[in-house]
Design an enzyme around this catalytic site. Structure first.
Site, mmCIF file in Angstrom:
data_model
loop_
_atom_site.group_PDB
_atom_site.id
_atom_site.type_symbol
_atom_site.label_atom_id
_atom_site.label_comp_id
_atom_site.label_asym_id
_atom_site.label_seq_id
_atom_site.Cartn_x
_atom_site.Cartn_y
_atom_site.Cartn_z
ATOM 1 N N TRP A 142 0.852 -1.187 0.000
ATOM 2 C CA TRP A 142 0.000 0.000 0.000
ATOM 3 C C TRP A 142 0.886 1.235 0.000
ATOM 4 O O TRP A 142 1.863 1.306 0.745
ATOM 5 C CB TRP A 142 -0.911 0.063 1.226
ATOM 6 C CG TRP A 142 -1.633 1.387 1.284
ATOM 7 C CD1 TRP A 142 -2.763 1.737 0.607
ATOM 8 C CD2 TRP A 142 -1.234 2.548 2.026
ATOM 9 N NE1 TRP A 142 -3.107 3.044 0.881
ATOM 10 C CE2 TRP A 142 -2.183 3.579 1.745
ATOM 11 C CE3 TRP A 142 -0.173 2.839 2.882
ATOM 12 C CZ2 TRP A 142 -2.086 4.851 2.303
ATOM 13 C CZ3 TRP A 142 -0.079 4.113 3.430
ATOM 14 C CH2 TRP A 142 -1.042 5.099 3.150
ATOM 15 N N GLU A 176 -3.336 -3.209 -1.951
ATOM 16 C CA GLU A 176 -4.404 -2.579 -1.169
ATOM 17 C C GLU A 176 -4.802 -1.254 -1.806
ATOM 18 O O GLU A 176 -3.943 -0.435 -2.152
ATOM 19 C CB GLU A 176 -3.929 -2.344 0.267
ATOM 20 C CG GLU A 176 -4.961 -1.664 1.151
ATOM 21 C CD GLU A 176 -4.436 -1.394 2.550
ATOM 22 O OE1 GLU A 176 -5.212 -0.910 3.389
ATOM 23 O OE2 GLU A 176 -3.242 -1.669 2.815
ATOM 24 N N LYS A 180 -7.220 2.437 -2.007
ATOM 25 C CA LYS A 180 -7.719 3.487 -1.136
ATOM 26 C C LYS A 180 -8.420 4.534 -1.989
ATOM 27 O O LYS A 180 -7.963 4.848 -3.098
ATOM 28 C CB LYS A 180 -6.582 4.136 -0.350
ATOM 29 C CG LYS A 180 -7.061 5.021 0.802
ATOM 30 C CD LYS A 180 -5.928 5.355 1.753
ATOM 31 C CE LYS A 180 -6.450 6.089 2.983
ATOM 32 N NZ LYS A 180 -5.410 6.371 3.967
ATOM 33 N N ASP A 194 -9.329 -2.865 2.811
ATOM 34 C CA ASP A 194 -9.421 -2.214 4.113
ATOM 35 C C ASP A 194 -10.784 -1.536 4.157
ATOM 36 O O ASP A 194 -11.099 -0.711 3.300
ATOM 37 C CB ASP A 194 -8.286 -1.194 4.237
ATOM 38 C CG ASP A 194 -8.268 -0.471 5.578
ATOM 39 O OD1 ASP A 194 -9.322 0.037 5.996
ATOM 40 O OD2 ASP A 194 -7.184 -0.377 6.189
ATOM 41 N N HIS A 216 -11.279 2.172 3.485
ATOM 42 C CA HIS A 216 -10.705 2.741 2.270
ATOM 43 C C HIS A 216 -11.704 2.919 1.132
ATOM 44 O O HIS A 216 -11.318 2.918 -0.039
ATOM 45 C CB HIS A 216 -9.539 1.877 1.791
ATOM 46 C CG HIS A 216 -8.304 2.048 2.604
ATOM 47 N ND1 HIS A 216 -7.058 1.610 2.194
ATOM 48 C CD2 HIS A 216 -8.100 2.620 3.824
ATOM 49 C CE1 HIS A 216 -6.162 1.893 3.118
ATOM 50 N NE2 HIS A 216 -6.775 2.507 4.124
ATOM 51 N N HIS A 274 -7.962 -5.854 5.823
ATOM 52 C CA HIS A 274 -7.559 -5.068 6.969
ATOM 53 C C HIS A 274 -8.848 -4.555 7.602
ATOM 54 O O HIS A 274 -9.555 -3.749 6.992
ATOM 55 C CB HIS A 274 -6.662 -3.892 6.565
ATOM 56 C CG HIS A 274 -5.229 -4.261 6.435
ATOM 57 N ND1 HIS A 274 -4.239 -3.334 6.139
ATOM 58 C CD2 HIS A 274 -4.582 -5.444 6.574
ATOM 59 C CE1 HIS A 274 -3.061 -3.950 6.097
ATOM 60 N NE2 HIS A 274 -3.248 -5.220 6.357
ATOM 61 N N ASP A 297 -11.316 7.522 6.503
ATOM 62 C CA ASP A 297 -10.430 6.427 6.915
ATOM 63 C C ASP A 297 -9.661 6.841 8.165
ATOM 64 O O ASP A 297 -8.481 7.179 8.115
ATOM 65 C CB ASP A 297 -9.457 6.099 5.779
ATOM 66 C CG ASP A 297 -8.469 5.018 6.179
ATOM 67 O OD1 ASP A 297 -8.863 4.106 6.913
ATOM 68 O OD2 ASP A 297 -7.299 5.110 5.775
ATOM 69 N N ASP A 299 -9.259 5.024 11.038
ATOM 70 C CA ASP A 299 -8.581 3.937 11.763
ATOM 71 C C ASP A 299 -8.955 3.879 13.238
ATOM 72 O O ASP A 299 -8.076 3.776 14.100
ATOM 73 C CB ASP A 299 -7.064 4.062 11.591
ATOM 74 C CG ASP A 299 -6.623 3.729 10.174
ATOM 75 O OD1 ASP A 299 -6.856 2.596 9.750
ATOM 76 O OD2 ASP A 299 -6.076 4.609 9.497
ATOM 77 N N ASP A 320 -6.145 -3.302 11.465
ATOM 78 C CA ASP A 320 -5.339 -2.130 11.114
ATOM 79 C C ASP A 320 -6.020 -0.874 11.636
ATOM 80 O O ASP A 320 -6.959 -0.365 11.022
ATOM 81 C CB ASP A 320 -5.164 -2.041 9.595
ATOM 82 C CG ASP A 320 -4.274 -0.864 9.179
ATOM 83 O OD1 ASP A 320 -3.703 -0.217 10.075
ATOM 84 O OD2 ASP A 320 -4.161 -0.615 7.965
#
Length: 423
Positions: free
Chosen positions: A184, A225, A227, A259, A262, A286, A294, A296, A326
């Site tokens: 990524w 990955e 995004k 993810d 994302h 993830h 995003d 997290d 993640d």
């Protein structure tokens, strides 16, 4: 009633709808979830002392962040001791552990710089996953790495990726567990670019050159990955969803990695999982929690986490989907963050295993959609908590509030004594 007595009662309730609660526990005990090392120290790593750059940002200043490899290892040990189930540890390349006076830049990293991670994993009988670190480094030029028009910059990051292939192979050989290696980058542009194709063609070429490094496809699982946008790259990202899925589809042995932070807020990864399972032998996740973007946040036992787990379980894909966590939150106790997210992912998987999935499919195929809705709603109030408590007891980890008391004790005895300096 004891935990076992409550479980036995719950087991009979689930049996009434054709679900074997004990079998669900036995299956879950075999499913690895990868715990990410970067929550322990706010994604700083060990190879630089500067601020996070390249689209990465951690907020908060809760005391007790890990400052050394030994402190990261200790924190991961504590977190794992409070989590049931099978574990792996997910490592970023910036967490190389150098000997006194030694340093290797990211394009020169070698397996020996991760020997302590292998020792840590082997002593605990767990596997390792790996991530090249394409951020927080002077060679991130104008926010670009693998897509850079500057050949020196791009060459540096290609060599970094190739080094990470070798390290991933080392991890798998030493632990006996396949290593998921995820690519990524935060490459992109803050405002409207004048060229959307060129950067993506360079990005594609760079990843292909990374994958020219020899590796055993049974041991190393390279992923790409995607995004939708990031900090400083709000208008354009090279590694969009369309790019990542197309790259994985056209390069043998490469997995798409999703993810769930994302994508656009109205998109859900739970719906994408069965779509990708139609075409990909394996895929990777993830699992995080995006709040408005995003961001997290720590994974909760929320609707989307449960739906992600349901789609993995009901499609018999536990052996096809690699699950990793993640997120990073520096505003709360970092050990609690690790434990909360891991336990909630495990809860979601157990909840999914306790659904009458075959019956739900039958009702859908028969067009009995009212009954389908009703049963799914009723399952929400089944005695899931009693099965979860028993699962924790079987795995010999604290249940309910007991685990948080252990975190508080660790904070008092260990975290509170850490000074402010990182090294």
């Amino acid at each position: 009633m004891t935990v076992k007595e409550r479980f036995e009662a719950a087991k009979e309730v689930y049996r009434s709808v054709g679900v074997d609660a004990r079998q669900a526990i036995e299956i879950l005990k075999t499913v690895p979830v990868s715990m990410h090392c970067w929550q322990a120290d706010d994604v700083k790593g060990f190879d630089q002392d500067g601020p996070l750059t390249g689209g990465i940002q951690t907020t908060g200043d809760y005391p007790g962040a890990a400052r050394t490899p030994e402190e990261v290892f200790a924190d991961l040990d504590k977190a794992m001791s409070l989590c049931p189930g099978k574990k792996k540890i997910n490592v970023h390349a910036s967490y190389a552990v150098f000997e006194e006076g030694e340093f290797a830049d990211r394009d020169k990293l070698e397996p020996r710089h991760f020997r302590k991670w292998v020792d840590f994993a082997r002593e605990r009988g767990i596997g390792l996953d790996f991530n090249p670190t394409f951020f927080s480094h002077p060679m991130v030029k104008d926010g670009l790495t693998l897509s850079s028009p500057d050949e020196e910059t791009r060459r540096f990051w290609i060599e970094h990726g190739r080094a990470c292939i070798r390290i991933s192979q080392y991890f798998a050989e030493q632990t006996g567990v396949p290593c998921v290696m995820n690519i990524w980058t935060g490459d992109g542009y803050k405002d409207i670019p004048g060229d959307r194709l060129g950067p993506r063609m360079r990005y594609k070429d760079s990843i292909e050159r990374i994958l020219e490094e020899p590796f055993d496809k049974k041991l190393v699982k390279p992923c790409v990955e995607s995004k939708v946008f990031g900090i400083g790259v709000e208008s354009y990202t090279c590694g969009s969803a369309e790019f990542a899925l197309s790259f994985a589809a056209t390069h043998e042995g490469v997995l798409p990695l999703m993810d769930n932070g994302h994508y656009h807020p109205t998109e859900v990864v739970s719906d994408k999982i069965p779509a990708l399972l139609c075409f990909y032998p394996e895929l990777a996740l993830h699992v995080t929690r995006g709040v408005r973007w995003d961001s997290d946040h720590v994974v909760l036992f929320d609707d989307e986490t449960r739906e992600i787990a349901k789609e993995i379980v009901r499609n018999d894909a536990l052996g096809r989907v690699y699950i990793a966590l993640d997120y990073f939150d520096a505003s709360i106790n970092r050990i609690a963050a690790l434990v909360t997210g891991f336990r909630n992912m495990q809860k979601a998987l157990l909840f999914a295993l306790l659904q009458p999935n075959a019956e739900l499919k039958r009702l859908q195929d028969k067009g009995k959609l009212t009954q389908l809705m009703n049963i799914q709603e009723e399952m929400k109030t089944y005695p899931f908590g009693d099965v979860w408590d028993y699962y924790c007891e079987v795995c010999q980890v604290p249940g309910k509030a007991e685990w948080f008391a252990e975190v508080e004790k660790y904070e008092e005895q260990v975290l509170s004594k850490r000074g402010g300096n990182r090294r």
